[in-house]
Design a protein around this motif. Structure first.
Motif, short mmCIF file in Angstrom:
data_model
loop_
_atom_site.label_atom_id
_atom_site.label_comp_id
_atom_site.label_asym_id
_atom_site.label_seq_id
_atom_site.Cartn_x
_atom_site.Cartn_y
_atom_site.Cartn_z
N ALA A 201 34.64 1.72 -4.06
CA ALA A 201 35.93 1.16 -3.48
C ALA A 201 35.44 0.20 -3.02
O ALA A 201 34.59 -0.33 -1.83
N VAL A 202 36.26 -1.11 -3.40
CA VAL A 202 35.88 -2.56 -3.09
C VAL A 202 36.90 -3.23 -2.15
O VAL A 202 38.29 -3.07 -2.26
N THR A 203 36.53 -3.95 -1.17
CA THR A 203 37.15 -4.74 -0.40
C THR A 203 36.89 -6.28 -0.23
O THR A 203 35.59 -6.47 -0.30
N VAL A 204 37.62 -6.95 -0.56
CA VAL A 204 37.39 -8.53 -0.56
C VAL A 204 37.92 -9.10 0.52
O VAL A 204 39.09 -8.95 0.97
N LEU A 205 37.17 -9.90 1.45
CA LEU A 205 37.42 -10.62 2.34
C LEU A 205 37.38 -12.09 2.18
O LEU A 205 36.35 -12.75 2.02
N GLU A 206 38.66 -12.70 2.27
CA GLU A 206 38.65 -14.27 2.00
C GLU A 206 39.35 -14.96 3.05
O GLU A 206 40.25 -14.68 3.55
N LEU A 207 38.48 -16.10 3.28
CA LEU A 207 39.19 -17.13 4.51
C LEU A 207 40.22 -17.76 4.24
O LEU A 207 41.24 -17.84 5.18
N LEU A 208 40.67 -18.02 2.79
CA LEU A 208 42.22 -18.78 2.47
C LEU A 208 43.01 -17.47 2.53
O LEU A 208 42.97 -16.48 2.61
N ASP A 209 44.44 -18.14 2.45
CA ASP A 209 45.29 -17.04 2.20
C ASP A 209 45.81 -16.84 0.98
O ASP A 209 46.88 -16.12 0.57
N HIS A 210 44.99 -17.17 -0.09
CA HIS A 210 45.10 -16.55 -1.13
C HIS A 210 43.67 -16.64 -2.04
O HIS A 210 42.94 -17.42 -1.58
N ILE A 211 43.67 -15.59 -2.83
CA ILE A 211 42.17 -15.76 -3.80
C ILE A 211 42.17 -16.60 -4.86
O ILE A 211 43.15 -17.29 -5.14
N LEU A 212 41.01 -17.19 -5.26
CA LEU A 212 40.93 -17.99 -6.49
C LEU A 212 41.41 -19.45 -6.25
O LEU A 212 42.28 -19.82 -6.62
N PRO A 213 40.80 -19.97 -5.33
CA PRO A 213 41.60 -21.35 -4.74
C PRO A 213 41.83 -22.39 -5.86
O PRO A 213 42.39 -23.26 -5.69
N MET A 214 40.98 -22.34 -6.98
CA MET A 214 41.25 -23.47 -7.93
C MET A 214 42.16 -23.08 -8.92
O MET A 214 42.66 -23.87 -9.66
N VAL A 215 42.91 -21.83 -8.86
CA VAL A 215 43.83 -21.36 -9.93
C VAL A 215 45.34 -21.62 -9.38
O VAL A 215 45.72 -21.55 -8.11
N ASP A 216 46.30 -21.82 -10.03
CA ASP A 216 47.68 -22.00 -9.79
C ASP A 216 47.96 -20.70 -9.08
O ASP A 216 47.55 -19.49 -9.48
N THR A 217 48.83 -20.77 -7.91
CA THR A 217 48.89 -19.88 -7.14
C THR A 217 49.92 -18.66 -7.44
O THR A 217 49.77 -17.53 -7.19
N GLU A 218 50.74 -19.24 -8.48
CA GLU A 218 51.38 -17.81 -9.08
C GLU A 218 50.82 -17.25 -9.92
O GLU A 218 50.94 -16.02 -9.83
N VAL A 219 49.63 -17.59 -10.67
CA VAL A 219 48.86 -16.81 -11.40
C VAL A 219 47.87 -16.01 -10.36
O VAL A 219 47.58 -14.72 -10.76
N SER A 220 47.37 -16.73 -9.71
CA SER A 220 46.43 -15.89 -8.67
C SER A 220 47.14 -14.85 -7.80
O SER A 220 46.45 -13.69 -7.64
N ALA A 221 48.26 -14.95 -7.48
CA ALA A 221 49.01 -13.78 -6.94
C ALA A 221 49.40 -12.84 -7.68
O ALA A 221 49.14 -11.46 -7.33
N LEU A 222 49.77 -13.21 -8.99
CA LEU A 222 49.95 -11.81 -9.94
C LEU A 222 48.72 -11.32 -10.16
O LEU A 222 48.58 -9.79 -10.48
#
Ligand code: FAD
Ligand code: NAD
Length: 465
Positions: A201-222
């Motif tokens: 059971a995995v939980t990810v805690l991330e400082l920014l408001d999106h994951i994968l900061p280097m990726v286009d946000t449309e892709v990271s959101a999907l």
């Protein structure tokens, strides 16, 4: 020992045998230069031993397990619902894959007559290295010492914890029931995918408001939406403060919250390896904690170069290797520079992510006229055949001349097709030229061509504008 040029033992000495160092050493030998490589642990570096290759080996099994469980969707009957992964056997497979590749690199070094010196290299002066009892001198020295996982000092660690970095997480002999991953960058997200598929059971805690900061946000959101559907929990915009007895305490909008785990994976970045190297003592300049280099990978000391993770530019294996070729080109002629806007980056989830160049936001900041073309995986026949139509193919071009600025792919097998975009961008092909190339049918690759059609006019197989 026969001497290299100008009375030195070697013409080129390389410190570190990761994908930066070993590629540079082989190229140097191929150019006819007397070359040695110094390695303190295992040939192949992070990438082969505790990075790219072992992660993808574990991910392959996790993905296969999931596919077999879904087999009834492909009309396969009789698959037992008791399928599990034997972690000891998976570790054996991982070791076999790693050992075969490490052995292969050792063979390449030997075959190219590169001297492999075991031990930690430390600068005595700009042309001399101490390796244990031995002194080695060289006309040119390439620092390729890589990077290591960090546990930042601002996260306090108290009590008894099962605290992992990616290195320990690759060696797990059982799957933790609950895993908290600190950091939603590439390492955090690839391990979240892996451990979720293996049953944690995995939980990810991330400082920014999106994951994968280097990726286009449309892709990271999907990708985030898909991983949530598969059972991973994300808390974004939160700051991890401390870990105590496997409980992770974090700040969310001024409130302290806590999640109890059985294992905590720290994935908040990596730092260049320069400890014990003695680079500062001979006057090599640093840019924060990385070794500063110019566009030829040369440091402020003329005969010393730094390639790969240790120069802190882009921490990817293929970047390290290419930078090695650039450094050799600067020493002996023949190879150009590197364009950091043209480096592909791949993330191994299901579906996969592959991208190169500017994100849409970066392109709009830098260029006045930007056109975006998109094609959904759901409209691609081969994706439907593959049984997974989540995904998007997104390309960004400069509207006036059709220059390709960025390609962002989320879909089946996309890590195998981003090389096409790298060739197109390096060769300065326009979007029109890419559309004129015939793409085979039925492939997922057709969706890339359709995305370019969308950017220069309309895609044939989609009503999406
Ligand atoms: P390294 O591979 O770190 O090699 C440096 C070598 O130098 C090491 O062997 C070390 O022992 C040696 N060394 C250090 N100091 C000394 C010294 N003083 N004397 C002698 N030897 C020394 N990148 C990708 O492109 N694709 C991926 O899928 C990918 N997955 C990854 C997954 C994980 C979990 C991690 C941690 C990283 C991943 N990376 C990936 C990043 C990739 O591994 C690195 O970018 C790459 O290994 C950097 O190569 P390098 O040659 O600069 O350094
Ligand atoms: P990263 O920098 O990519 O991500 C670290 C994440 O941790 C960031 O999103 C950051 O915002 C977050 N973070 C930092 N402090 C935090 C805190 N206190 N609380 C919550 N979140 C926090 O670093 P990484 O994922 O450790 O990866 C290191 C390097 O390894 C990367 O440069 C990457 O290129 C390379 N790598 C590549 C691949 C691949 O190409 N497939 C795979 C693994 C690693």
């Amino acid at each position: 020992m026969a001497e290299g040029s100008a009375g030195y033992d070697y013409e080129v000495a390389v410190i570190g045998a990761g994908p930066g160092g070993y590629v540079a050493a082989i190229k140097s030998a191929q150019l006819g230069k007397k070359t040695c490589i110094i390695e303190k642990e295992s040939v192949g570096g992070t990438c082969l031993n505790v990075g790219c290759i072992p992660t993808k080996t574990l991910i392959k099994t996790a993905s296969l397990l999931w596919q077999m469980r879904e087999a009834s969707a492909f009309a396969i009957e009789g698959v037992p619902d008791t399928l599990t992964v034997s972690m000891p056997k998976l570790q054996e497979r991982k070791k076999a894959v790693v050992n075969q590749l490490v052995g292969g690199v050792k063979g390449l070094l030997r075959g190219n007559k590169v001297d492999l010196i075991n031990g930690a290299g430390c600068f005595v002066d700009a042309h001399t290295l101490q390796v244990g009892e031995r002194r080695v001198s060289a006309e040119h020295i390439i620092i390729a010492t890589g990077s290591r996982a960090i546990i930042p000092s601002f996260i306090k660690i108290e009590g008894n914890n099962t605290l992992l970095t990616s290195t320990e997480a690759l060696d797990l002999d059982h799957v933790p029931e609950r895993t908290v991953i600190v950091g939603g960058g590439v390492i955090g997200v690839e391990f979240a995918y892996l451990l979720n598929r293996l049953g944690s059971a995995v939980t990810v805690l991330e400082l920014l408001d999106h994951i994968l900061p280097m990726v286009d946000t449309e892709v990271s959101a999907l990708a985030q939406k898909r991983m949530e559907k598969d059972g991973i929990t994300f808390h974004l915009g939160v700051k991890v403060l401390r870990v105590k007895d496997n409980a992770v305490f974090y700040d969310e909008g001024g409130n302290e919250r806590c999640i109890q785990a059985d294992a905590v994976l720290m994935a908040v970045g990596r730092a260049p390896n320069t400890e014990g190297l003695g680079a500062e003592s001979i006057g090599v300049q640093f840019d924060r904690n990385a070794i500063a280099v110019d566009e030829n990978m040369r440091t402020n000391i003329e005969n010393i170069y730094a390639i790969g993770d240790v120069n802190g530019k882009v921490m990817l294996a293929h970047t390290a290797s290419h930078e090695g070729l650039v450094a050799l080109g600067a020493m002996f002629g023949g190879h150009g520079t590197i364009n950091y806007d043209h480096i592909p980056s791949c993330i191994y989830l299901e579906p996969e992510i592959a991208c190169i160049g500017l994100t849409e936001a970066q392109a709009r900041e830098r260029y006045a006229r930007v056109k975006v073309g998109k094609f959904p995986a759901a409209a691609n026949g081969k994706s439907l055949v593959e049984g997974d139509t989540d995904g998007i193919f997104k390309v960004i071009i400069e509207e006036t001349y059709g220059e390709i600025l960025g390609v962002h792919l989320y879909g089946q097998h996309v890590t195998e097709m981003i090389g096409e975009a790298a060739v197109a961008m390096t060769g300065e092909l326009t979007a029109e030229e890419l559309v004129n190339a015939v793409h085979p049918h039925p492939t997922v690759n057709e969706a890339l061509s359709e995305a370019f059609m969308s950017a220069v006019g309309r895609a044939i197989h989609s009503l999406m504008a």
